[in-house]
Structure formats: structure tokens, C-alpha cells
Scaffold this active site. Structure first.
Site, PDB file in Angstrom:
ATOM      1  N   SER A  77       1.108  -0.820   0.232  1.00  0.00           N
ATOM      2  CA  SER A  77      -0.306  -0.423  -0.055  1.00  0.00           C
ATOM      3  C   SER A  77       1.155   1.255  -0.135  1.00  0.00           C
ATOM      4  O   SER A  77       2.304   1.715   0.903  1.00  0.00           O
ATOM      5  CB  SER A  77      -1.255  -0.365   1.099  1.00  0.00           C
ATOM      6  OG  SER A  77      -1.947  -0.960   1.486  1.00  0.00           O
TER       7      SER A  77
HETATM    8  N1  SAH Z   1      -0.876  -4.787   4.454  1.00  0.00           N
HETATM    9  C1  SAH Z   1      -1.029  -4.964   3.378  1.00  0.00           C
HETATM   10  C2  SAH Z   1      -0.997  -4.619   1.796  1.00  0.00           C
HETATM   11  C3  SAH Z   1      -1.441  -5.508   1.212  1.00  0.00           C
HETATM   12  S1  SAH Z   1      -2.346  -5.765  -0.534  1.00  0.00           S
HETATM   13  C4  SAH Z   1       0.682  -3.883   3.090  1.00  0.00           C
HETATM   14  O1  SAH Z   1       1.464  -3.669   4.322  1.00  0.00           O
HETATM   15  O2  SAH Z   1       0.854  -3.301   2.343  1.00  0.00           O
HETATM   16  C5  SAH Z   1      -3.776  -6.702  -0.263  1.00  0.00           C
HETATM   17  C6  SAH Z   1      -3.652  -7.979   0.299  1.00  0.00           C
HETATM   18  O3  SAH Z   1      -4.766  -8.269   0.190  1.00  0.00           O
HETATM   19  C7  SAH Z   1      -3.201  -8.386  -0.915  1.00  0.00           C
HETATM   20  O4  SAH Z   1      -1.362  -9.690  -0.734  1.00  0.00           O
HETATM   21  C8  SAH Z   1      -4.103  -9.879  -0.840  1.00  0.00           C
HETATM   22  O5  SAH Z   1      -3.692 -11.625  -1.311  1.00  0.00           O
HETATM   23  C9  SAH Z   1      -5.702  -9.183   0.276  1.00  0.00           C
HETATM   24  N2  SAH Z   1      -6.344 -10.430   0.494  1.00  0.00           N
HETATM   25  C10 SAH Z   1      -6.891  -9.870  -1.095  1.00  0.00           C
HETATM   26  N3  SAH Z   1      -8.233 -10.897  -0.578  1.00  0.00           N
HETATM   27  C11 SAH Z   1      -8.020 -11.222   0.458  1.00  0.00           C
HETATM   28  C12 SAH Z   1      -8.718 -11.883   2.268  1.00  0.00           C
HETATM   29  N4  SAH Z   1     -10.289 -12.561   1.259  1.00  0.00           N
HETATM   30  N5  SAH Z   1      -7.949 -12.463   2.882  1.00  0.00           N
HETATM   31  C13 SAH Z   1      -7.022 -12.248   3.706  1.00  0.00           C
HETATM   32  N6  SAH Z   1      -6.451 -11.472   2.629  1.00  0.00           N
HETATM   33  C14 SAH Z   1      -6.652 -10.959   1.250  1.00  0.00           C
END
Ligand code: SAH
Length: 234
Positions: A77
Site C-alpha cells: 500500500s
Molecule cells: N497490508 C499490505 C497490503 C497488501 S495488498 C501492505 O502492507 O502493503 C492486500 C493484500 O490482501 C494482498 O496481499 C491480497 O492477497 C490480500 N487479500 C485479498 N483478499 C484477501 C482475503 N479475503 N483474506 C486475506 N487476504 C486477502
């Protein structure tokens, strides 16, 4: 869901960090100058080495105010959005926090600096494994990572004083609201092509106050509560 993954064998971080100045500048230019006021959030983001959470090829851009690819079609993010989300949680240091969407583990590390215990769920097993390795190498012992559908929250570890969601759901699943403590705060992006980051507060049982914070663009939530299927091996 499989049991929580253990963060094993934490190794002390090397002291020479070539990105200290870039990280300071990111915090001043992209966060403080744009209205982030919570001193704890600013300090945490000055501390967590974001470059350690991105693939080698993205390291030079690690401190730009951008979402960056982390593989598996997912992104880390944007720092400003992380800062706005975590500021809205108003953490004091004693909380148990649930994060949905661990990704590479960056936001979980920032949360680990701001709260007592972090419980984070990731649906892509390979990303969860990468996050565990990086968080372990940086000695974060108060982060618990689990592979599964975060749309269901983490019922065994509920309730949570705060919940932060990093993937956009069409609507807020009931399980998240149920697992939020009375007086708790949750930040979640909601919507499809047009998404809004929402702050939800639960002043009492059965009461929910929703407040829009800002327009955002997150990856879509997968699994039962999203519009995109879960990966086959999750
Ligand atoms: N928190 C992260 C952002 C990652 S992007 C950061 O520090 O930058 C969002 C993440 O959510 C992705 O890795 C994706 O695989 C995950 N995701 C999507 N749907 C999900 C679900 N139902 N349960 C858990 N993770 C999920």
C-alpha cells in the site's frame, strides 16, 4: 484455516541502513506535510524499513509515495494511505489489532510499533510466507500471521480493539463488526471501481457509526466476501 505461522529465528537487523535519510524525507514530505498529525504514526513510519518489504527490483522506489508490485498480482500500500488508515485507528499502544491482507507485511510491522499484538490474515500462502520471513528477520515478535480468508476475520483471537483492512470489499462483512470490541475502531476500503476508505466505530453493542475518510484504490478482497475468487491453494 490453517494454524498461525510462527515467526521463527529472528535475527538482529544490521545497523547500517542506507535508506534512513530517504525514509525521513518520505515521512516529512508525503505524510507530515500532507496533514498526518499522529506523532506515533510518524515515528513508526520513520522506523520501519519499507525497502525490506519490497522486491529487490523495487527498492529504489521504496520511499516514493506509491503502491508498488509485490508479486502475485498484489501491491504494497501507498505510505500516505497506510498513515491515514493507522492514524484513524487512534492507537495508544495497548491494543490487539486485526489486519486483513498481510501482503508483504509492511503495514503489519508499522502496526507492531503502534499496538500490543497484531493478528494478520493473508489469502495468498506465498505472500504470507514472505511476510513471516521479513517480519522474523526484523525481530517483530508481536505479529501473528495466518493463511486464510480474512473476510471471516480471525474468530479464535477475537475480539479486537481495532481492525484494518487492506483489500476492498463490496460491503463490510458482519464477521468484522462482530469481532470488533465495544469502543473499537475499524478502517476498511469499500466499493468496486470507485472505493471509499471508511472509518467504522462501534460505540456500543449493535451500534455502528460510519464515516468516509477518502477515495482510494485498493486491490479487491478475494474469497467468500469479495468479488474475486480465492487462489486455489488458499
Ligand atoms: N497490508 C499490505 C497490503 C497488501 S495488498 C501492505 O502492507 O502493503 C492486500 C493484500 O490482501 C494482498 O496481499 C491480497 O492477497 C490480500 N487479500 C485479498 N483478499 C484477501 C482475503 N479475503 N483474506 C486475506 N487476504 C486477502
Amino acid at each position: 484455516m490453517v494454524p498461525a505461522l510462527e515467526i521463527r529465528d529472528p535475527r538482529p537487523e544490521s545497523r547500517d541502513d542506507p535508506f534512513v535519510a530517504e525514509r525521513r524525507s518520505m515521512v516529512e514530505t508525503h505524510l507530515a506535510a500532507r496533514g498526518i498529525r499522529d506523532a506515533r504514526v510518524l515515528a513508526a513510519m520513520r522506523t520501519v524499513p519499507r525497502h525490506r518489504f519490497v522486491p529487490e527490483a523495487e527498492r529504489a522506489r521504496a520511499y516514493s509515495d506509491a503502491a508498488l508490485p509485490i508479486g502475485f498480482g498484489q501491491t504494497i500500500s501507498q505510505p500516505y494511505v497506510v498513515a491515514r488508515s493507522l492514524e484513524a485507528l487512534a492507537l495508544g499502544g495497548t491494543e490487539r489489532v486485526l489486519e486483513v491482507g498481510t501482503g508483504c507485511g509492511y503495514q503489519a510491522a508499522v502496526l507492531a510499533e503502534l499496538a500490543a499484538e497484531v493478528f494478520t490474515v493473508e489469502i495468498v500462502p506465498e505472500l504470507a510466507a514472505i511476510a513471516v520471513a521479513t517480519l522474523g528477520a526484523l525481530c517483530y515478535r508481536n505479529v501473528h500471521v495466518r493463511v486464510g480468508d480474512g473476510g471471516e476475520g480471525w474468530p479464535d483471537r477475537a475480539p479486537f480493539d481495532a481492525i484494518v483492512v487492506a483489500a476492498a470489499a463490496p460491503e463490510v462483512p458482519r464477521s468484522w463488526l462482530r469481532q470488533l470490541s465495544r469502543g473499537g475502531r475499524m478502517v476498511a476500503p469499500v466499493g468496486d471501481a470507485k472505493q471509499t476508505l471508511l472509518l467504522l466505530q462501534k460505540p456500543g453493542a449493535g451500534e455502528v457509526v460510519r464515516q468516509p475518510l477518502l477515495p482510494v484504490r485498493f486491490v479487491p478482497l478475494r474469497g467468500r466476501f469479495g468479488r474475486v475468487a480465492a487462489p486455489p491453494d488458499a
